[in-house]
Design an enzyme around this catalytic site. Structure first.
Site, PDB file in Angstrom:
ATOM      1  N   GLU A  67      12.172  -3.424  -9.744  1.00 43.13           N
ATOM      2  CA  GLU A  67      13.877  -3.355  -9.318  1.00 43.13           C
ATOM      3  C   GLU A  67      14.278  -2.709  -8.106  1.00 43.13           C
ATOM      4  O   GLU A  67      15.348  -2.940  -7.986  1.00 43.13           O
ATOM      5  CB  GLU A  67      14.484  -3.210 -10.652  1.00 43.13           C
ATOM      6  CG  GLU A  67      14.299  -4.057 -11.736  1.00 43.13           C
ATOM      7  CD  GLU A  67      15.059  -3.911 -13.179  1.00 43.13           C
ATOM      8  OE1 GLU A  67      15.565  -2.575 -13.130  1.00 43.13           O
ATOM      9  OE2 GLU A  67      15.213  -4.724 -13.991  1.00 43.13           O
ATOM     10  N   LYS A  68      13.709  -1.503  -7.805  1.00 38.84           N
ATOM     11  CA  LYS A  68      13.859  -0.781  -6.687  1.00 38.84           C
ATOM     12  C   LYS A  68      14.318  -1.644  -5.548  1.00 38.84           C
ATOM     13  O   LYS A  68      15.211  -1.314  -4.840  1.00 38.84           O
ATOM     14  CB  LYS A  68      12.767   0.062  -6.281  1.00 38.84           C
ATOM     15  CG  LYS A  68      12.675   0.672  -4.916  1.00 38.84           C
ATOM     16  CD  LYS A  68      13.366   1.854  -4.856  1.00 38.84           C
ATOM     17  CE  LYS A  68      13.606   2.574  -3.368  1.00 38.84           C
ATOM     18  NZ  LYS A  68      12.691   1.711  -2.283  1.00 38.84           N
ATOM     19  N   ASP A  69      13.777  -2.681  -5.194  1.00 40.04           N
ATOM     20  CA  ASP A  69      13.791  -3.823  -4.235  1.00 40.04           C
ATOM     21  C   ASP A  69      14.480  -4.747  -4.957  1.00 40.04           C
ATOM     22  O   ASP A  69      14.057  -5.933  -5.191  1.00 40.04           O
ATOM     23  CB  ASP A  69      12.641  -4.181  -3.598  1.00 40.04           C
ATOM     24  CG  ASP A  69      11.990  -3.301  -2.913  1.00 40.04           C
ATOM     25  OD1 ASP A  69      12.731  -2.814  -1.619  1.00 40.04           O
ATOM     26  OD2 ASP A  69      11.077  -2.535  -2.938  1.00 40.04           O
TER      27      ASP A  69
ATOM     28  N   GLN B 286       7.860  -9.272   7.669  1.00 37.26           N
ATOM     29  CA  GLN B 286       9.067  -8.781   7.460  1.00 37.26           C
ATOM     30  C   GLN B 286       9.669  -7.620   7.986  1.00 37.26           C
ATOM     31  O   GLN B 286      10.521  -6.998   7.305  1.00 37.26           O
ATOM     32  CB  GLN B 286       8.761  -8.720   5.759  1.00 37.26           C
ATOM     33  CG  GLN B 286       7.943  -7.407   5.484  1.00 37.26           C
ATOM     34  CD  GLN B 286       7.670  -7.286   3.779  1.00 37.26           C
ATOM     35  OE1 GLN B 286       6.936  -8.212   3.424  1.00 37.26           O
ATOM     36  NE2 GLN B 286       8.364  -6.441   3.057  1.00 37.26           N
TER      37      GLN B 286
ATOM     38  N   GLY C  39       0.827  -1.248   0.119  1.00 32.50           N
ATOM     39  CA  GLY C  39      -0.097  -0.046   0.111  1.00 32.50           C
ATOM     40  C   GLY C  39       0.563   1.471  -0.201  1.00 32.50           C
ATOM     41  O   GLY C  39       2.120   1.386  -0.163  1.00 32.50           O
ATOM     42  N   ALA C  40       0.281   2.425   0.253  1.00 32.59           N
ATOM     43  CA  ALA C  40       1.011   3.780   0.149  1.00 32.59           C
ATOM     44  C   ALA C  40       1.349   3.849  -1.204  1.00 32.59           C
ATOM     45  O   ALA C  40       2.616   4.074  -1.450  1.00 32.59           O
ATOM     46  CB  ALA C  40       1.811   3.915   1.177  1.00 32.59           C
ATOM     47  N   LEU C  41       0.407   3.666  -2.087  1.00 34.57           N
ATOM     48  CA  LEU C  41       0.846   3.662  -3.643  1.00 34.57           C
ATOM     49  C   LEU C  41       1.355   4.860  -4.103  1.00 34.57           C
ATOM     50  O   LEU C  41       0.839   6.068  -3.807  1.00 34.57           O
ATOM     51  CB  LEU C  41      -0.057   2.982  -4.267  1.00 34.57           C
ATOM     52  CG  LEU C  41      -0.997   1.577  -3.865  1.00 34.57           C
ATOM     53  CD1 LEU C  41      -2.100   1.306  -4.641  1.00 34.57           C
ATOM     54  CD2 LEU C  41       0.274   0.459  -3.738  1.00 34.57           C
TER      55      LEU C  41
ATOM     56  N   HIS D  11       4.648   1.884  -8.036  1.00 31.81           N
ATOM     57  CA  HIS D  11       3.557   0.927  -7.743  1.00 31.81           C
ATOM     58  C   HIS D  11       2.493   0.896  -9.208  1.00 31.81           C
ATOM     59  O   HIS D  11       2.224  -0.014  -9.683  1.00 31.81           O
ATOM     60  CB  HIS D  11       2.573   0.737  -6.631  1.00 31.81           C
ATOM     61  CG  HIS D  11       3.217   0.713  -5.259  1.00 31.81           C
ATOM     62  ND1 HIS D  11       3.495   1.746  -4.512  1.00 31.81           N
ATOM     63  CD2 HIS D  11       3.906  -0.276  -4.829  1.00 31.81           C
ATOM     64  CE1 HIS D  11       4.119   1.616  -3.355  1.00 31.81           C
ATOM     65  NE2 HIS D  11       4.330   0.354  -3.681  1.00 31.81           N
TER      66      HIS D  11
ATOM     67  N   SER E  26       9.665   5.755  -3.141  1.00 35.11           N
ATOM     68  CA  SER E  26       9.268   4.833  -2.221  1.00 35.11           C
ATOM     69  C   SER E  26       8.175   5.242  -1.181  1.00 35.11           C
ATOM     70  O   SER E  26       8.040   6.380  -1.179  1.00 35.11           O
ATOM     71  CB  SER E  26      10.567   4.573  -1.283  1.00 35.11           C
ATOM     72  OG  SER E  26      10.433   4.223  -0.011  1.00 35.11           O
TER      73      SER E  26
HETATM   74  O1  PAF Z   1       8.054  -4.819  -1.837  1.00 33.85           O
HETATM   75  C1  PAF Z   1       7.181  -4.869  -1.074  1.00 33.85           C
HETATM   76  O2  PAF Z   1       6.226  -4.035  -0.958  1.00 33.85           O
HETATM   77  C2  PAF Z   1       6.886  -6.088  -0.103  1.00 33.85           C
HETATM   78  O3  PAF Z   1       8.008  -6.628   0.233  1.00 33.85           O
HETATM   79  C3  PAF Z   1       5.990  -7.273  -0.866  1.00 33.85           C
HETATM   80  C4  PAF Z   1       6.891  -7.668  -1.914  1.00 33.85           C
HETATM   81  C5  PAF Z   1       4.588  -6.528  -1.290  1.00 33.85           C
HETATM   82  C6  PAF Z   1       5.804  -8.372   0.259  1.00 33.85           C
HETATM   83  O4  PAF Z   1       5.149  -7.862   1.563  1.00 33.85           O
END
Ligand code: PAF
Length: 279
Positions: free
Chosen positions: A149-151, A62, A32-34, A38, A186
């Site tokens: 690819e940011k993550d 996580q 979320g917090a798009l 996203h 982000s």
């Molecule tokens: O990248 C994210 O926003 C999160 O790590 C994900 C892939 C949605 C998993 O919770």
């Protein structure tokens, strides 16, 4: 009209009906917090699938820091409006009990590539990501999944787990979307003060400068050290890592002889920012 679904049972019926009609289902997992990053994934999913599900679940598993979880921005009504505008078919927004019901006892853990960088700084983080992503693939039954690819390390971890566990989903990596001044988009950027927001682009600028120097033959260690000093001088509080890693296997790299990626995690005020670029 974007339909909001909160249970996997309801989602399974919907997806089964789509699949009976021969449709390819794409999913964009998010917390979320798009932002535009996203939405670019939702657009890619729209172009490359017949039906699009965006998931929003702020995954407690996580977060290795309770205050980061508490402070994580949440605004589902606003997110839903953005998804409507992108023509997303379903917003799947399960509650914590739907994802982790009583008795939940499984952890998906990817060894190797999940261990350095984010894995070292945030113990347990990638176990949480791998577990929830595996669940979301099971719950959505999507044929394609879109990740930014940011993550970048996360993307490699997800590709590995899908291969290792024979999960029938194709992982589509999509480019990082940046603000005009180069700051990678982000959800955490909204927590930067005006002053910090003005300082933030220095990270990407210095990474690019170091990448250019390495490509031109400067010793990678020296180029990264210069960038690190400039980042700290610009007002960042800490550089957790600023490293060169092989694209294949995320091994430490000392030059750009093989395809390499530069990855960074830094603190600006109480906001942790990550970024990565090809070298
Ligand atoms: O990248 C994210 O926003 C999160 O790590 C994900 C892939 C949605 C998993 O919770």
């Amino acid at each position: 009209m974007t339909e909001v679904i909160r249970t996997s049972a309801e989602l399974r019926d919907k997806v089964a009906a789509w699949k009976r009609s021969g449709m390819l289902v794409g999913v964009v997992p998010t917390m979320g917090a798009l932002h535009d990053g996203h939405l670019s994934l939702a657009r890619a999913a729209r172009e490359q699938s017949d039906r699009v599900i965006v998931t929003i679940f702020v995954n407690p598993m996580q977060f290795n820091n309770a205050s980061d979880l508490d402070k994580y921005p949440r605004d589902e009504a606003h997110d839903l409006a953005l998804l409507e505008a992108e023509g997303v078919d379903v917003l799947f927004a399960p509650g914590v009990d739907e994802v982790y019901p009583d008795g939940f006892a499984t952890k998906v853990s990817v060894t190797g590539i999940s261990e350095p960088l984010e894995g070292a700084m945030r113990p347990g983080h990638f176990d949480g990501v791998a577990t929830v992503v595996s669940k979301l693939f099971g719950m959505t039954q999507a044929g394609r999944a879109f990740f930014g690819e940011k993550d970048w390390q996360q993307l490699q971890v997800v590709k590995r787990l899908v291969d290792d566990l024979n999960i029938p989903v194709r992982i589509m990596g999509c480019p990082t979307i940046r603000e005009e001044d180069g700051l990678a988009m982000s959800s955490r950027n909204v927590r930067l003060s005006a002053e910090e927001r003005a300082q933030a682009p220095v990270l990407h600028q210095q990474m690019q400068a170091a990448a250019g120097a390495i490509r031109a033959g400067t010793d990678a260690g020296a180029a990264l050290e210069t960038a690190k000093e400039a980042i700290l001088a610009a007002g960042f509080h800490d550089v957790e890592y600023l490293e060169l890693r092989t694209v294949d296997g995320l091994k430490p790299a000392t030059d750009a002889a093989k395809p390499v990626r530069m990855l960074a995690a830094v603190w600006l005020g109480d906001v942790r920012l990550i970024d990565n670029i090809a070298v």
